[in-house]
Structures are given as C-alpha cells and as structure tokens.
Design a protein around this motif. Structure first.
Motif, PDB file in Angstrom:
ATOM      1  N   GLY A  10       0.721  -1.259   0.040  1.00 13.22           N
ATOM      2  CA  GLY A  10       0.059   0.019  -0.094  1.00 13.22           C
ATOM      3  C   GLY A  10       0.914   1.108   0.041  1.00 13.22           C
ATOM      4  N   VAL A  11       2.008   1.069  -0.341  1.00 12.69           N
ATOM      5  CA  VAL A  11       2.980   2.415  -0.420  1.00 12.69           C
ATOM      6  C   VAL A  11       2.490   3.380  -1.524  1.00 12.69           C
ATOM      7  N   THR A  12       2.249   2.862  -2.439  1.00 13.64           N
ATOM      8  CA  THR A  12       1.630   3.619  -3.501  1.00 13.64           C
ATOM      9  C   THR A  12       0.472   4.525  -3.126  1.00 13.64           C
ATOM     10  N   ASP A  13      -0.536   3.906  -2.606  1.00 18.62           N
ATOM     11  CA  ASP A  13      -1.477   4.665  -2.153  1.00 18.62           C
ATOM     12  C   ASP A  13      -1.304   5.623  -1.181  1.00 18.62           C
ATOM     13  N   ARG A  14      -0.324   5.207  -0.140  1.00 24.39           N
ATOM     14  CA  ARG A  14       0.043   6.191   0.736  1.00 24.39           C
ATOM     15  C   ARG A  14       0.703   7.547   0.203  1.00 24.39           C
ATOM     16  N   ILE A  15       1.640   7.278  -0.975  1.00 27.49           N
ATOM     17  CA  ILE A  15       2.314   8.324  -1.561  1.00 27.49           C
ATOM     18  C   ILE A  15       1.363   9.327  -2.372  1.00 27.49           C
ATOM     19  N   LYS A  16       0.327   8.737  -2.863  1.00 24.41           N
ATOM     20  CA  LYS A  16      -0.740   9.258  -3.689  1.00 24.41           C
ATOM     21  C   LYS A  16      -1.515  10.206  -2.735  1.00 24.41           C
ATOM     22  N   ALA A  17      -1.810   9.549  -1.311  1.00 26.70           N
ATOM     23  CA  ALA A  17      -2.417  10.376  -0.279  1.00 26.70           C
ATOM     24  C   ALA A  17      -1.750  11.491  -0.027  1.00 26.70           C
ATOM     25  N   ALA A  18      -0.618  11.449   0.216  1.00 25.04           N
ATOM     26  CA  ALA A  18       0.312  12.345   0.655  1.00 25.04           C
ATOM     27  C   ALA A  18       0.524  13.381  -0.370  1.00 25.04           C
ATOM     28  N   GLY A  19       0.772  13.304  -1.509  1.00 20.96           N
ATOM     29  CA  GLY A  19       0.599  13.943  -2.612  1.00 20.96           C
ATOM     30  C   GLY A  19      -0.552  14.848  -2.762  1.00 20.96           C
ATOM     31  N   GLN A  20      -1.850  14.168  -2.395  1.00 19.13           N
ATOM     32  CA  GLN A  20      -2.996  15.062  -2.529  1.00 19.13           C
ATOM     33  C   GLN A  20      -3.119  16.038  -1.372  1.00 19.13           C
ATOM     34  N   LYS A  21      -2.407  15.671  -0.057  1.00 17.31           N
ATOM     35  CA  LYS A  21      -2.457  16.462   1.098  1.00 17.31           C
ATOM     36  C   LYS A  21      -1.570  17.834   0.574  1.00 17.31           C
ATOM     37  N   VAL A  22      -0.413  17.396  -0.023  1.00 14.67           N
ATOM     38  CA  VAL A  22       0.370  18.561  -0.431  1.00 14.67           C
ATOM     39  C   VAL A  22      -0.387  19.626  -1.315  1.00 14.67           C
ATOM     40  N   LYS A  23      -0.868  19.066  -2.363  1.00 11.64           N
ATOM     41  CA  LYS A  23      -1.841  19.904  -3.364  1.00 11.64           C
ATOM     42  C   LYS A  23      -2.920  20.299  -2.689  1.00 11.64           C
ATOM     43  N   ASP A  24      -3.692  20.011  -1.909  1.00 13.27           N
ATOM     44  CA  ASP A  24      -4.684  20.632  -1.068  1.00 13.27           C
ATOM     45  C   ASP A  24      -4.065  21.872  -0.460  1.00 13.27           C
ATOM     46  N   LYS A  25      -3.215  21.678   0.305  1.00 12.12           N
ATOM     47  CA  LYS A  25      -2.546  22.759   1.101  1.00 12.12           C
ATOM     48  C   LYS A  25      -1.990  23.628   0.312  1.00 12.12           C
ATOM     49  N   LYS A  26      -1.428  23.382  -0.902  1.00 12.53           N
ATOM     50  CA  LYS A  26      -0.713  24.408  -1.793  1.00 12.53           C
ATOM     51  C   LYS A  26      -1.959  25.085  -2.309  1.00 12.53           C
ATOM     52  N   ASP A  27      -3.203  24.602  -2.739  1.00 11.98           N
ATOM     53  CA  ASP A  27      -4.319  25.503  -3.034  1.00 11.98           C
ATOM     54  C   ASP A  27      -5.094  26.202  -2.006  1.00 11.98           C
TER      55      ASP A  27
END
Length: 132
Positions: A68-85
C-alpha cells in the motif's frame, strides 16, 4: 608532473603503434579477434548484471505496491496539493490592507492606553542589605 604524464602517454602511443605495425598481418587479425571476443564477453556480463538489477527493482516495487505504499504516496501528494491550493487561495483572495489596518489600530490603541510608569527596575542593593 603533467609534462611527464603527457610524455609517457605520447611515448606509449608511439611504441604501441610501432609494435602494431611490425606485427605480421595474421597475428594482428588474431589479436583483433581476441579483443573483440573479450569485449563481447564484457558486454554480455554487463547486460546480464543490468537485467538482474532491473528484476530486483521490479520485485521490490511489486512488494511495495502490495504493502500500500503507492496509495500512501498518492494520499500524501493529494494533501500537499490541497495545502498548496489553500495557501494560493489565501494569498490571492485575502484583503491584506484591511488586516494591516486592523493591526495598526490595535497597536496604536495599545500604546495610548498603556501606563508609562510600568518600567522594570532592578535594584541589586536591596539584596545586599538582606544578606548581612
């Protein structure tokens, strides 16, 4: 030192060219065949090594996907994108002039209502008298 190195390279190259020219044609052909054979063996070895390394990397990536590492990396990427927005929205849409004016007003009020006699006085002589 660089002159000695350059001289050595030049003399070595001249000696190699001279000895190559003095060899009989059959011997030259045999040496070329041996050299090509060795180079092909080295190329095969390097290719096999690279393919083995790629297989190991593929296995590790498959193991990571199963964990599930890929899913966790995608979730972390989404959190970073949300924070950036969120930050971009804050910088683009907030009215900093109103906020700055409010801060200035609070500071002006704080200075006008503060007592001017609130100085801190440190008197070391009082401690000296109590020690005796």
């Amino acid at each position: 030192m660089s002159k000695k190195l350059l001289t050595g390279i030049v003399l070595g190259s001249v000696a190699t060219a001279a000895s190559w020219a003095l060899l009989p044609k059959a011997k030259r052909q045999e040496l070329q065949t041996q050299a090509n054979s060795k180079l092909n063996d080295i190329a095969d070895y390097v290719t096999d090594y690279a393919l083995t390394a790629l297989d190991i990397v593929d296995e590790r990536l498959a193991e990571m996907d199963n964990a599930g590492v890929t899913d966790r990396i995608k979730a972390a990427g989404q959190k970073v994108k949300d924070k950036k927005d969120q930050v971009v929205d804050h910088l683009a849409n907030d009215d900093f002039d109103e906020q700055t004016a409010a801060i200035r007003e609070k500071l002006a009020n704080a200075n006008s209502t503060a007592d001017q006699d609130d100085d801190i006085v440190i008197d070391a002589t009082a401690d000296d008298n109590n020690e005796e």
